[in-house]
Design an enzyme around this catalytic site. Sequence first.
Site, mmCIF file in Angstrom:
data_model
loop_
_atom_site.group_PDB
_atom_site.id
_atom_site.type_symbol
_atom_site.label_atom_id
_atom_site.label_comp_id
_atom_site.label_asym_id
_atom_site.label_seq_id
_atom_site.Cartn_x
_atom_site.Cartn_y
_atom_site.Cartn_z
ATOM 1 N N GLY A 27 25.896 100.418 27.323
ATOM 2 C CA GLY A 27 26.661 99.195 27.548
ATOM 3 C C GLY A 27 27.515 99.273 28.791
ATOM 4 O O GLY A 27 27.112 98.900 29.892
ATOM 5 N N ARG A 28 28.731 99.824 28.645
ATOM 6 C CA ARG A 28 29.723 99.753 29.720
ATOM 7 C C ARG A 28 29.262 100.379 31.020
ATOM 8 O O ARG A 28 29.530 99.838 32.095
ATOM 9 C CB ARG A 28 31.035 100.405 29.250
ATOM 10 C CG ARG A 28 31.748 99.560 28.231
ATOM 11 C CD ARG A 28 32.811 100.322 27.506
ATOM 12 N NE ARG A 28 32.247 101.336 26.610
ATOM 13 C CZ ARG A 28 32.944 102.072 25.760
ATOM 14 N NH1 ARG A 28 34.249 101.929 25.706
ATOM 15 N NH2 ARG A 28 32.353 102.949 24.975
ATOM 16 N N GLY A 57 28.931 105.818 24.831
ATOM 17 C CA GLY A 57 29.421 106.816 25.780
ATOM 18 C C GLY A 57 28.366 107.459 26.663
ATOM 19 O O GLY A 57 28.636 108.491 27.279
ATOM 20 N N CYS A 93 30.506 95.157 15.073
ATOM 21 C CA CYS A 93 31.696 94.652 15.759
ATOM 22 C C CYS A 93 32.897 94.640 14.808
ATOM 23 O O CYS A 93 32.816 94.097 13.711
ATOM 24 C CB CYS A 93 31.435 93.254 16.291
ATOM 25 S SG CYS A 93 32.876 92.574 17.091
HETATM 26 C C1 LIG Z 1 33.168 93.827 26.627
HETATM 27 C C2 LIG Z 1 32.353 94.313 25.468
HETATM 28 C C3 LIG Z 1 31.828 93.411 24.559
HETATM 29 C C4 LIG Z 1 31.049 93.834 23.474
HETATM 30 N N1 LIG Z 1 30.472 92.906 22.660
HETATM 31 C C5 LIG Z 1 29.590 93.320 21.707
HETATM 32 C C6 LIG Z 1 28.816 92.377 20.965
HETATM 33 O O1 LIG Z 1 28.880 91.157 21.183
HETATM 34 N N2 LIG Z 1 27.982 92.853 19.993
HETATM 35 C C7 LIG Z 1 27.859 94.201 19.747
HETATM 36 O O2 LIG Z 1 27.084 94.589 18.871
HETATM 37 N N3 LIG Z 1 28.563 95.103 20.444
HETATM 38 C C8 LIG Z 1 29.389 94.699 21.428
HETATM 39 N N4 LIG Z 1 30.029 95.628 22.198
HETATM 40 C C9 LIG Z 1 29.791 97.067 21.945
HETATM 41 C C10 LIG Z 1 28.619 97.566 22.799
HETATM 42 O O3 LIG Z 1 27.419 96.892 22.466
HETATM 43 C C11 LIG Z 1 28.409 99.070 22.623
HETATM 44 O O4 LIG Z 1 28.072 99.322 21.282
HETATM 45 C C12 LIG Z 1 29.664 99.878 22.962
HETATM 46 O O5 LIG Z 1 30.251 99.425 24.173
HETATM 47 C C13 LIG Z 1 29.334 101.380 23.081
HETATM 48 O O6 LIG Z 1 28.370 101.601 24.076
HETATM 49 P P1 LIG Z 1 28.778 102.091 25.567
HETATM 50 O O7 LIG Z 1 29.662 103.296 25.406
HETATM 51 O O8 LIG Z 1 27.468 102.414 26.237
HETATM 52 O O9 LIG Z 1 29.504 100.969 26.222
HETATM 53 C C14 LIG Z 1 30.818 95.212 23.275
HETATM 54 C C15 LIG Z 1 31.343 96.124 24.205
HETATM 55 C C16 LIG Z 1 32.091 95.693 25.289
HETATM 56 C C17 LIG Z 1 32.610 96.702 26.291
#
Ligand SMILES: Cc1cc2nc3c(=O)[nH]c(=O)nc-3n(C[C@H](O)[C@H](O)[C@H](O)COP(=O)(O)O)c2cc1C
Length: 327
Positions: free
Chosen positions: A232-233, A212, A99
Amino acid sequence: MPQNQPHFYRGRFAVAPMLDWTTRHCRYFHRQFSRHALLYTEMVTAQAIIHAKYDHLDFDAAEHPVALQLGGSDPAQLKHCAQLAEQRGYQEINLNVGCPSDRVQNGMFGACLMAKPNLVAECVQQMQSAVQIPVTVKTRIGIDDFDSYDFLYNFVQTVKQVGCREFIVHARKAWLSGLSPKQNREIPPLDYERVYQLKRDFPDLLISINGGIKTIEEIQQHLQHVDGVMVGREVYQNPSLLGHIDQALFDPNAPIITPRQAVARMLPYIESQLSQGVYLNHIVRHMLGAFQNCKGARQWRRYLSENAYKEGAGIEVVETALGFVEE
Ligand SMILES: Cc1cc2nc3c(=O)[nH]c(=O)nc-3n(C[C@H](O)[C@H](O)[C@H](O)COP(=O)(O)O)c2cc1C
């Protein structure tokens, strides 16, 4: 296909930790779609747990399997929190080394810890010494100008030396100044090949890829190169993806769960939570994306957004909103 990939590796598919998003209510909802996906909590800081203004570790047993993500860099504090988490029934402890927010950097944890592999190793070692459950690390492929493959390799090698076996790698680097956390999830380019290379260089580790990823086909493609995929998203915004995960990745005989089925399964939970004083909106705000791509999705979303926050809003709000949707 990695040689040592256990078919039922716990982290084969995981929903990413997301602050304010993967709350316990959100996880309960996601669980209705998939028995097997590993669900991560939002990051909880060791400080917050220790100074406990409320119970940060509370969750419902029906959410299992659940992993707790911790934020921190004080080995003794993390050790203590890991012990508490194991006692409470979490199935994994994950350390946040990804983070990039300012608040997190001031507390000296999150992505800036990539520059301190020995400290991360000490934190992991302390946590591992106190619990039986796996201690894992979620990281980026680099930070700022430390973005060579060697930098990532050395980080993993150092943390591996204390016995850490599992790493989840967000396949983009983080810029620690100048970009917001949101921009840091969008602007630095994705480099999946780097994560594949890590798996080739550390075949004895369990490596998951993140960043992604949006479709079952993409997930299956990544699983040709690494042990696990974390999303995630896309899951949050389009949870119907999760309804396909069990059949596609874990058990060909598992049913596909539709959003309507998942929402119906939520109703008893919602009623029980409302009776304990929880606001409807705190639960349904995580369900707004349930019917993405279905007819009536917009009315579902709008009706819930306009009504769930109102004083005394109850289950009838969800039932009425469901009436707008055609699957
Ligand atoms: C709203 C939001 C909050 C997030 N909070 C955290 C978190 O608390 N800890 C963490 O390791 N990553 C956090 N992330 C990052 C996600 O875990 C992930 O690594 C990132 O969104 C990329 O994955 P994705 O493209 O599938 O969303 C957060 C992402 C979003 C969108």
